[in-house]
Design an enzyme around this catalytic site. Structure first.
Site, PDB file in Angstrom:
ATOM      1  N   GLN A  98      -4.508   2.873  16.790  1.00  0.00           N
ATOM      2  CA  GLN A  98      -5.739   2.218  16.353  1.00  0.00           C
ATOM      3  C   GLN A  98      -6.598   1.903  17.581  1.00  0.00           C
ATOM      4  O   GLN A  98      -6.130   1.296  18.531  1.00  0.00           O
ATOM      5  CB  GLN A  98      -5.433   0.906  15.591  1.00  0.00           C
TER       6      GLN A  98
ATOM      7  N   ASP B 196      -3.238   4.149  -2.552  1.00  0.00           N
ATOM      8  CA  ASP B 196      -4.275   4.693  -1.662  1.00  0.00           C
ATOM      9  C   ASP B 196      -4.355   6.208  -1.860  1.00  0.00           C
ATOM     10  O   ASP B 196      -4.007   6.991  -0.979  1.00  0.00           O
ATOM     11  CB  ASP B 196      -3.936   4.327  -0.211  1.00  0.00           C
TER      12      ASP B 196
ATOM     13  N   LYS C 251      -7.027   8.067  -2.475  1.00  0.00           N
ATOM     14  CA  LYS C 251      -8.257   8.665  -1.913  1.00  0.00           C
ATOM     15  C   LYS C 251      -8.724   9.840  -2.772  1.00  0.00           C
ATOM     16  O   LYS C 251      -8.897  10.966  -2.287  1.00  0.00           O
ATOM     17  CB  LYS C 251      -8.030   9.100  -0.462  1.00  0.00           C
TER      18      LYS C 251
ATOM     19  N   LYS D 189       0.843  -1.208   0.000  1.00  0.00           N
ATOM     20  CA  LYS D 189       0.000   0.000   0.000  1.00  0.00           C
ATOM     21  C   LYS D 189       0.870   1.246   0.000  1.00  0.00           C
ATOM     22  O   LYS D 189       1.692   1.446   0.887  1.00  0.00           O
ATOM     23  CB  LYS D 189      -0.910   0.028   1.223  1.00  0.00           C
TER      24      LYS D 189
ATOM     25  N   ARG E 208      -4.454  -6.181  14.171  1.00  0.00           N
ATOM     26  CA  ARG E 208      -3.358  -6.401  15.125  1.00  0.00           C
ATOM     27  C   ARG E 208      -3.338  -7.864  15.555  1.00  0.00           C
ATOM     28  O   ARG E 208      -4.351  -8.374  16.027  1.00  0.00           O
ATOM     29  CB  ARG E 208      -3.563  -5.548  16.391  1.00  0.00           C
TER      30      ARG E 208
ATOM     31  N   THR F 154     -12.345   7.003   9.483  1.00  0.00           N
ATOM     32  CA  THR F 154     -12.554   6.589  10.882  1.00  0.00           C
ATOM     33  C   THR F 154     -12.218   7.721  11.852  1.00  0.00           C
ATOM     34  O   THR F 154     -12.564   7.654  13.024  1.00  0.00           O
ATOM     35  CB  THR F 154     -11.705   5.351  11.221  1.00  0.00           C
TER      36      THR F 154
ATOM     37  N   ASP G 263     -12.649  14.726  -6.189  1.00  0.00           N
ATOM     38  CA  ASP G 263     -12.651  15.990  -6.942  1.00  0.00           C
ATOM     39  C   ASP G 263     -13.775  15.878  -7.964  1.00  0.00           C
ATOM     40  O   ASP G 263     -14.555  14.924  -7.930  1.00  0.00           O
ATOM     41  CB  ASP G 263     -11.267  16.189  -7.611  1.00  0.00           C
ATOM     42  N   ILE G 264     -13.870  16.818  -8.870  1.00  0.00           N
ATOM     43  CA  ILE G 264     -14.927  16.714  -9.882  1.00  0.00           C
ATOM     44  C   ILE G 264     -14.612  15.506 -10.781  1.00  0.00           C
ATOM     45  O   ILE G 264     -13.449  15.102 -10.904  1.00  0.00           O
ATOM     46  CB  ILE G 264     -15.077  18.014 -10.724  1.00  0.00           C
ATOM     47  N   PRO G 265     -15.651  14.916 -11.379  1.00  0.00           N
ATOM     48  CA  PRO G 265     -15.445  13.667 -12.136  1.00  0.00           C
ATOM     49  C   PRO G 265     -14.334  13.728 -13.176  1.00  0.00           C
ATOM     50  O   PRO G 265     -13.520  12.806 -13.271  1.00  0.00           O
ATOM     51  CB  PRO G 265     -16.818  13.441 -12.794  1.00  0.00           C
TER      52      PRO G 265
ATOM     53  N   GLY H 167       0.084  -2.422   8.795  1.00  0.00           N
ATOM     54  CA  GLY H 167       1.232  -1.530   8.702  1.00  0.00           C
ATOM     55  C   GLY H 167       2.266  -1.858   9.752  1.00  0.00           C
ATOM     56  O   GLY H 167       3.101  -2.764   9.589  1.00  0.00           O
ATOM     57  N   ARG H 168       2.209  -1.112  10.851  1.00  0.00           N
ATOM     58  CA  ARG H 168       3.260  -1.184  11.861  1.00  0.00           C
ATOM     59  C   ARG H 168       3.580  -2.573  12.431  1.00  0.00           C
ATOM     60  O   ARG H 168       4.760  -2.853  12.700  1.00  0.00           O
ATOM     61  CB  ARG H 168       2.946  -0.183  12.985  1.00  0.00           C
TER      62      ARG H 168
HETATM   63  O1  C5P Z   1       0.160   0.641  11.066  1.00  0.00           O
HETATM   64  P1  C5P Z   1      -1.258   0.258  10.855  1.00  0.00           P
HETATM   65  O2  C5P Z   1      -1.468  -1.237  10.741  1.00  0.00           O
HETATM   66  O3  C5P Z   1      -2.195   0.889  11.873  1.00  0.00           O
HETATM   67  O4  C5P Z   1      -1.605   0.873   9.431  1.00  0.00           O
HETATM   68  C1  C5P Z   1      -2.897   0.825   8.901  1.00  0.00           C
HETATM   69  C2  C5P Z   1      -2.949   1.512   7.587  1.00  0.00           C
HETATM   70  O5  C5P Z   1      -4.305   1.600   7.167  1.00  0.00           O
HETATM   71  C3  C5P Z   1      -2.442   2.947   7.574  1.00  0.00           C
HETATM   72  O6  C5P Z   1      -1.844   3.166   6.287  1.00  0.00           O
HETATM   73  C4  C5P Z   1      -3.671   3.796   7.728  1.00  0.00           C
HETATM   74  O7  C5P Z   1      -3.556   5.046   7.123  1.00  0.00           O
HETATM   75  C5  C5P Z   1      -4.709   2.952   6.998  1.00  0.00           C
HETATM   76  N1  C5P Z   1      -6.085   3.175   7.418  1.00  0.00           N
HETATM   77  C6  C5P Z   1      -6.529   3.011   8.717  1.00  0.00           C
HETATM   78  N2  C5P Z   1      -7.847   3.193   9.036  1.00  0.00           N
HETATM   79  C7  C5P Z   1      -8.707   3.556   8.090  1.00  0.00           C
HETATM   80  C8  C5P Z   1      -8.277   3.732   6.775  1.00  0.00           C
HETATM   81  C9  C5P Z   1      -6.944   3.532   6.469  1.00  0.00           C
HETATM   82  O8  C5P Z   1      -5.763   2.671   9.596  1.00  0.00           O
HETATM   83  N3  C5P Z   1      -9.975   3.685   8.396  1.00  0.00           N
END
Ligand code: C5P
Length: 237
Positions: A192, A58, A60, A31, A183, A122, A63-65, A212-213
């Site tokens: 999170q 990602d 996201k 990603k 996690r 979120t 904007d206009i179509p 991610g982490r």
């Molecule tokens: O490090 P971690 O596992 O929390 O990373 C989650 C990834 O998902 C990040 O890139 C974060 O921006 C993305 N993300 C999120 N929650 C969302 C949408 C995207 O954590 N609702």
């Protein structure tokens, strides 16, 4: 093909490239978020192409179509597997994104990326909805925006694993759920708040899991990713 997505949320391209080199043998999707796209976009896209790994851009888009369609055309490339748009851009914008993805992929002779819609970020709290002029609660808004995304031709939505079950119930198995907030049991949650284990997310119907982490900050990212894949496979049918 693995349904694990590794979020390359790192400030330096060297670190992102090292993570790709460490993990590509597991065939995850990488990603590339706004930090990487704006910070070192062309470099990381070239690195992914050179290593022939699948990417989730990602971006996201919102904007206009016409502008979104043009941006989508610029993003489509052979290894772009998923691209995101904001559902709040509306039906016409999402439709333009999906059509541009398909048209550009056909021109390049490649497979069109799956277009996923972000419903509500979120970070939006229930009390923010009123301020934004959105009636109803979070769940209601997510469901309404998901319906809009499906009708516009999106492949699925980004949602928490907790919402994936409802999504499948309302829109069927073919409408895909891509879930962050994963996690492994016993790991630090970081920022999170609502987290799900890999096994629970798959059991809830998540089609793609973003991690991610727990992988990128692990002492051994390959071992951490392997453990998560094992946990996902343990429940996959
Ligand atoms: O490090 P971690 O596992 O929390 O990373 C989650 C990834 O998902 C990040 O890139 C974060 O921006 C993305 N993300 C999120 N929650 C969302 C949408 C995207 O954590 N609702």
């Amino acid at each position: 093909m693995s349904r694990l997505i590794v979020a390359l949320d790192v400030p330096q391209p060297e670190r992102a490239e090292a993570l790709i080199d460490a993990l590509y043998e597991l065939d995850p999707i990488f990603k590339i978020g706004l930090e990487a796209l704006f910070g070192y976009g062309e470099r990381i896209l070239a690195a992914c192409a050179a290593r022939d790994v699948r990417t989730f851009l990602d971006a996201k888009l919102h904007d206009i179509p016409r502008t979104v369609a043009a941006a989508m055309r610029a993003l489509v490339r052979p290894n772009a597997h998923i691209v995101t748009v904001h559902a709040q851009g509306g039906h016409e914008m999402m439709r333009a994104a999906v059509e541009a993805a398909q048209a550009r992929a056909a021109e390049l002779g490649t497979t069109a990326p799956l277009v996923f819609a972000v419903t509500l970020l979120t970070s939006i709290a229930p009390e923010d909805l009123n301020e934004l002029g959105l009636r109803g609660g979070t769940g209601e808004n997510v469901t309404r925006l998901a319906a809009l995304a499906r009708d516009a031709g999106c492949a699925g939505v980004v949602c928490s694993a907790h919402e994936a079950r409802d999504l499948k119930h309302f829109f069927g198995e073919d409408f895909l759920a891509l879930t962050p907030g994963i996690r492994p049991r016993g790991e630090a949650h970081g920022d999170q708040k609502r987290v799900t284990t890999p096994a629970d997310a798959v059991a809830a119907g998540a089609d793609y899991l973003v991690v991610g982490r727990p992988i990128t900050e692990a002492p051994d990212p390959l071992a951490a990713a392997r453990a998560i894949l094992d946990e996902m496979r343990g429940v996959a049918v």
